[in-house]
Design a protein around this motif. Sequence first.
Motif, PDB file in Angstrom:
ATOM      1  N   GLN A 108      16.751 -22.859  16.637  1.00  0.00           N
ATOM      2  CA  GLN A 108      17.626 -22.202  15.662  1.00  0.00           C
ATOM      3  C   GLN A 108      17.095 -22.397  14.245  1.00  0.00           C
ATOM      4  O   GLN A 108      16.917 -23.541  13.818  1.00  0.00           O
ATOM      5  N   TRP A 109      16.889 -21.337  13.526  1.00  0.00           N
ATOM      6  CA  TRP A 109      16.578 -21.444  12.098  1.00  0.00           C
ATOM      7  C   TRP A 109      17.631 -20.753  11.242  1.00  0.00           C
ATOM      8  O   TRP A 109      17.847 -21.121  10.099  1.00  0.00           O
ATOM      9  N   TRP A 110      18.291 -19.733  11.777  1.00  0.00           N
ATOM     10  CA  TRP A 110      19.230 -18.954  10.973  1.00  0.00           C
ATOM     11  C   TRP A 110      20.408 -19.795  10.501  1.00  0.00           C
ATOM     12  O   TRP A 110      21.081 -19.434   9.542  1.00  0.00           O
ATOM     13  N   GLN A 111      20.665 -20.934  11.156  1.00  0.00           N
ATOM     14  CA  GLN A 111      21.803 -21.783  10.782  1.00  0.00           C
ATOM     15  C   GLN A 111      21.335 -23.198  10.447  1.00  0.00           C
ATOM     16  O   GLN A 111      22.060 -24.154  10.639  1.00  0.00           O
ATOM     17  N   ARG A 112      20.124 -23.295   9.932  1.00  0.00           N
ATOM     18  CA  ARG A 112      19.558 -24.630   9.773  1.00  0.00           C
ATOM     19  C   ARG A 112      19.990 -25.346   8.494  1.00  0.00           C
ATOM     20  O   ARG A 112      19.913 -26.560   8.400  1.00  0.00           O
ATOM     21  N   THR A 113      20.473 -24.618   7.479  1.00  0.00           N
ATOM     22  CA  THR A 113      20.728 -25.259   6.186  1.00  0.00           C
ATOM     23  C   THR A 113      22.193 -25.631   5.988  1.00  0.00           C
ATOM     24  O   THR A 113      22.502 -26.723   5.505  1.00  0.00           O
ATOM     25  N   LYS A 114      23.104 -24.725   6.323  1.00  0.00           N
ATOM     26  CA  LYS A 114      24.527 -25.066   6.246  1.00  0.00           C
ATOM     27  C   LYS A 114      25.347 -24.079   7.060  1.00  0.00           C
ATOM     28  O   LYS A 114      24.921 -22.942   7.292  1.00  0.00           O
ATOM     29  N   VAL A 115      26.524 -24.533   7.463  1.00  0.00           N
ATOM     30  CA  VAL A 115      27.464 -23.672   8.187  1.00  0.00           C
ATOM     31  C   VAL A 115      28.858 -23.879   7.602  1.00  0.00           C
ATOM     32  O   VAL A 115      29.180 -24.972   7.130  1.00  0.00           O
ATOM     33  N   GLY A 116      29.672 -22.823   7.604  1.00  0.00           N
ATOM     34  CA  GLY A 116      31.043 -22.927   7.100  1.00  0.00           C
ATOM     35  C   GLY A 116      31.933 -21.951   7.843  1.00  0.00           C
ATOM     36  O   GLY A 116      31.511 -20.838   8.178  1.00  0.00           O
ATOM     37  N   ALA A 117      33.185 -22.366   8.080  1.00  0.00           N
ATOM     38  CA  ALA A 117      34.107 -21.505   8.816  1.00  0.00           C
ATOM     39  C   ALA A 117      34.422 -20.252   8.001  1.00  0.00           C
ATOM     40  O   ALA A 117      34.423 -20.275   6.771  1.00  0.00           O
ATOM     41  N   GLY A 118      34.699 -19.152   8.696  1.00  0.00           N
ATOM     42  CA  GLY A 118      34.972 -17.877   8.034  1.00  0.00           C
ATOM     43  C   GLY A 118      36.431 -17.496   8.131  1.00  0.00           C
ATOM     44  O   GLY A 118      37.286 -18.102   7.474  1.00  0.00           O
ATOM     45  N   PRO A 119      36.762 -16.493   8.955  1.00  0.00           N
ATOM     46  CA  PRO A 119      38.151 -16.067   9.098  1.00  0.00           C
ATOM     47  C   PRO A 119      39.018 -17.125   9.789  1.00  0.00           C
ATOM     48  O   PRO A 119      38.507 -18.073  10.400  1.00  0.00           O
TER      49      PRO A 119
END
Length: 357
Positions: A235-246
Amino acid sequence: MTNQAGHLETDNGNALGTLEKKPFMVSLGQSSSAVSIPWQQRPAGCKDVVWRHSDNPVIGRHYIPGAQGIYNSAVVPYGDGFAGVFRVELRSRYPHLHAGWSEDGLVWHIEPNPIQYAGDPEVVSTDDYAYDPRVCKIDDTYYVTWCGGKNGPTISVATTKDFQQFTQIDNAFLPFNRNGVLFPRKINGKFFMLSRPSDDGHTPFGDIYVSQSPDMIHWGKHRLVMRRGGGEVGQWWQRTKVGAGPIPIETEDGWLMIYHAVMDTCNGFVYSMGAALLDLDQPWKVLYRTNQHVLTPEADYEVTGHVPNVVFPCAALHDSEQDRVAIYYGAADTSSCLAYAHLSELVEFTKANSAVF
Ligand code: BMA
């Protein structure tokens, strides 16, 4: 911009002036199935699990006079239509939240002035910056959460029952934090909120946590839900940070949590959209998590704008009977857009294309 009839026109030609402000309906507790959510069929030939509204952006950067951007905003079913809380930036680029409403979820009346809050003066933060709102209905109350500048950035909270009068309560968390997203019902008698602890800048990290509260004021039992990263599972598309959306959507397979995920590149951050399923009773447990983005900046209005290469989901309307979900997302920190999916397909896709790490 005005059209020949003298009505204010939006970037995509919708006549706004014909939609007069009208008194809010008082009927609360109306289910989402009472109104038709925005919807378009998947275009012929498209094989994507999430597809774009053909007339995006639905709210362009100059949608109300003086606006330079209206994006990362939240909508909910309300009365015979929809209500929303919008991130609006005028020429100061200082973000404020504005209330709005719509009959169809596509053409919006957005208040020209920011929301003013009642409440304890030590808490109320009308003049502070405010961005990335979410709106969650729990019982007969709508809770607005946002990234607030009052002793922030951290998660500010207000309540409303009619989208005209708002009462701000204490911030949910200590600084610094962003992306406060409530669950739409109590779980085992407690309110639950997702969040993403951060720094006070353009945070180069970010994991999703969940916290519990008996009263929406005292928050604790902070548990990690999911981390950024995933290089070890391709996985690279989510490698830097993640945050909840709706606001998460309750399904038989768990809470469907649509989230934003960031990778860093030579040219800055790229914000994509992913999906996960969380355990219904213990939502800190990730059951499935997409091993690929479900939407990434590709359209012109996503790759060009105030901040290029951003799709940032903040709200989703769903109709379980029709098996539809309409996802509202900010594009390029400039405009507000819509994308669609079949709820069952998005759940099945998440289960079939999962990497939990
Ligand atoms: C995040 C937030 C969002 C914004 C995104 C991309 O940190 O500030 O509001 O959409 O960056 O600029």
